[in-house]
Design an enzyme around this catalytic site. Structure first.
Site, PDB file in Angstrom:
ATOM      1  N   SER A  26       0.839  -1.191   0.000  1.00 13.18           N
ATOM      2  CA  SER A  26       0.000   0.000   0.000  1.00 13.18           C
ATOM      3  C   SER A  26       0.883   1.253   0.000  1.00 13.18           C
ATOM      4  CB  SER A  26      -0.960  -0.047   1.193  1.00 13.18           C
ATOM      5  OG  SER A  26      -1.947   0.957   1.093  1.00 13.18           O
ATOM      6  N   ALA A  27       0.725   2.137   0.976  1.00 10.46           N
ATOM      7  CA  ALA A  27       1.604   3.311   1.040  1.00 10.46           C
ATOM      8  C   ALA A  27       3.054   2.895   1.223  1.00 10.46           C
ATOM      9  CB  ALA A  27       1.170   4.231   2.174  1.00 10.46           C
TER      10      ALA A  27
END
Length: 534
Positions: free
Chosen positions: A207-208
């Site tokens: 994800s991030a």
């Protein structure tokens, strides 16, 4: 799975002695792996050092002595963040530490391969303490050291302002990315004392964390060969995103923050910075919640080069990856949008347009809403505006711009370095964390990549996971040739819902490239006038 452990002492040579844990099998009491939690890689970024670049530990820094070793059996500090899980009572700005997982036994010649793993959370929340790698390190061929750094998030890691940058030598933008880089450099310089191979470091994330892995790779490609660290990269469920906002756009967010905190816009920059540093963390977090521009993300400045995405589009990025032989695993889940739709969702066309502006440059937001919602109405494939938000956010964070990136890498001759995947199946334990109707949504595949990651997986599921990805992941991390199965670089290795593995053409590729080209036309993927710096 019950956690049993015993103390584990390690001599780090001139760095001193540290005490961690050896995790044991609850039944046989045989060792599963070693663990150190919360080992500092930088000095505390607190008080007058808030919003500064991270400061490295002194060359003479020692973690402890034989008689009084540094005790690292817990976890990393948790940066203050805009949610209550974990609760504010455990937040601390002194969070620049790493958790380190080590296989048992003697390392191979040269040391264990190293996976530098960056946690996710939209760059706004999350921490490095959620992994459970005991079974992956003990049951599979993924015998690697895993380093999981904590880093500054939201306003603490990504406050940006041109006026502060110009007036204050002790302020810098993109502090969170600088934290990750310093943690990576610390790993490179120190991992041999833990039995790791500093010449075999993979940078990855989810994800991030995947978005961060991209930026760490991009930064590493820009340094001289003798300072390069990254040997390969893993980007799970996220991609390059857009060229981040400019400093001018960051200034708009900065001024909104000042107004929320009742700091005069006319005050000198030095006074503004002093007041922000004197404001307690709880007040800063509460201020973010009421802001229009509530997402603090990377900006185009310093760590992030101007024209970075232009480098992808003109082949500079691919040529540098090719020259250094840096391979990449990159891909997605089939139903990412369900989780994405829950992150500060809008309830109308107007609020969705505003919500996009919290993350992306205004010109890109204008183009996107025109493309996705030409009549300002809810699309036929969306039930609600929350659903629409999840889909467009998943497209920009993952599906579309990932495809634009890999298409450019292939176009410029780096296709043999790219290994793409798609996951359409999830383990049964996911039902405890995500609604069944969400399918294979964002995060459900961590049990696949990390062999349960603390959740119980059945023998049948282990067979599926090993065949689909785990065996190849072990080879990838060691630097060995994988049996990925794809003949064309843009094809996908797909774990199907019936547990079979298929090699498929990418039916979404053309649309992803089209969105990439559209964003490029407004400069969102790098101004055509920007020169490459690699």
């Amino acid at each position: 799975m019950e956690k049993r452990s015993e103390p584990y002492l390690r001599n780090l040579d001139f760095r001193g002695f540290v005490e961690g844990l050896t995790y044991l099998d609850p039944k046989s009491l045989q060792p599963l792996c070693h663990y150190f939690g919360g080992i500092p890689y930088a000095l505390p970024p607190v008080g007058p050092f808030r919003f500064q670049k991270p400061r490295p530990l002194a060359a003479c820094f020692r973690y402890g002595t034989r008689a009084n070793p540094g005790r690292y059996t817990g976890g990393c500090g948790i940066c203050p963040q805009p949610r209550d899980d974990p609760p504010p009572s455990v937040w601390e700005e002194d969070c620049l530490q790493s958790n380190i997982w080590i296989p048992v036994g003697e390392p191979p010649e040269g040391g264990w391969p190293v996976l530098f793993w960056i946690h996710g959370g939209f760059l706004q929340f999350g921490d490095a303490n959620g992994s459970d790698l005991r079974l992956m390190l003990s049951e599979t061929n993924c015998k690697v050291i895993v380093v999981e750094p904590a880093y500054r998030l939201n306003i603490f890691g990504f406050l940006a302002s041109p006026e502060l940058l110009d007036s204050s030598a002790d302020f810098d933008n993109n502090a969170g990315f600088w934290d990750q880089r310093l943690a990576l450099e610390w790993t490179w310089q120190n991992i041999s004392y833990f039995g790791g191979n500093p010449s075999n470091i993979t940078v990855g994330g989810y994800s991030a964390g995947s978005h961060s892995a991209f930026h760490q790779l991009a930064y590493d490609l820009g340094v001289p060969d003798e300072k390069s660290i990254v040997k390969r990269s893993i980007m799970l469920s996220n991609g390059p995103g857009m060229q981040p906002k400019s400093l001018d756009e960051a200034q708009v967010q900065f001024e909104e923050l000042l107004q929320v905190l009742d700091i005069p816009l006319q005050a000198p920059p030095e006074e503004k910075l002093a007041k922000l540093r004197a404001t307690d963390s709880d007040t800063l977090i509460k201020a973010i919640d009421g802001m229009k521009y509530h997402q603090f993300r990377g900006v185009t400045s310093g760590f992030v080069r101007h024209g970075l995405h232009r480098e992808i589009d003109n082949g500079t990025f691919a040529r540098q990856m090719k020259r250094r032989g840096i391979e990449l695993i990159i891909g997605e889940c089939s139903d990412e949008h369900f989780v994405y739709g829950t992150h500060r969702p809008p309830n109308s066309y107007e609020s969705l347009f505003q919500r996009l502006q919290a993350d992306y440059p205004l010109t890109a937001c204008e183009l996107l809403v025109k493309e996705y919602y030409p009549n300002k109405k809810l699309p036929s494939n969306c039930k609600t505006w929350e659903d629409a938000w999840g889909r467009i956010y998943a497209d920009i964070q993952i599906h579309q711009l990932e495809r634009g990136m890999v298409n450019a890498l292939v176009r410029y001759g780096a296709g043999d370095l790219v290994h793409r995947y798609r996951i359409e199946w999830r383990v049964q334990a996911c039902d405890e964390h995500w609604p069944k109707e969400w399918g294979v949504t964002h995060g459900t595949d961590m049990a696949i990549w990390f062999w349960g990651d603390g959740d119980r997986i059945s023998k049948k599921e282990k067979i599926v996971i090993k065949r689909a990805f785990n065996a190849n992941l072990a080879k990838f991390l060691k630097g060995e040739k994988m049996d990925w199965g794809t003949e064309k670089p843009l094809d996908l290795r797909v774990l199907k819902g019936d547990t079979t593995v298929a090699i498929e053409e990418d039916g979404r590729l053309a649309n992803g490239v089209r969105i990439w080209e559209l964003l490029k036309s407004v400069g969102a993927t790098g101004s055509p006038s920007s020169s490459s710096k690699l």
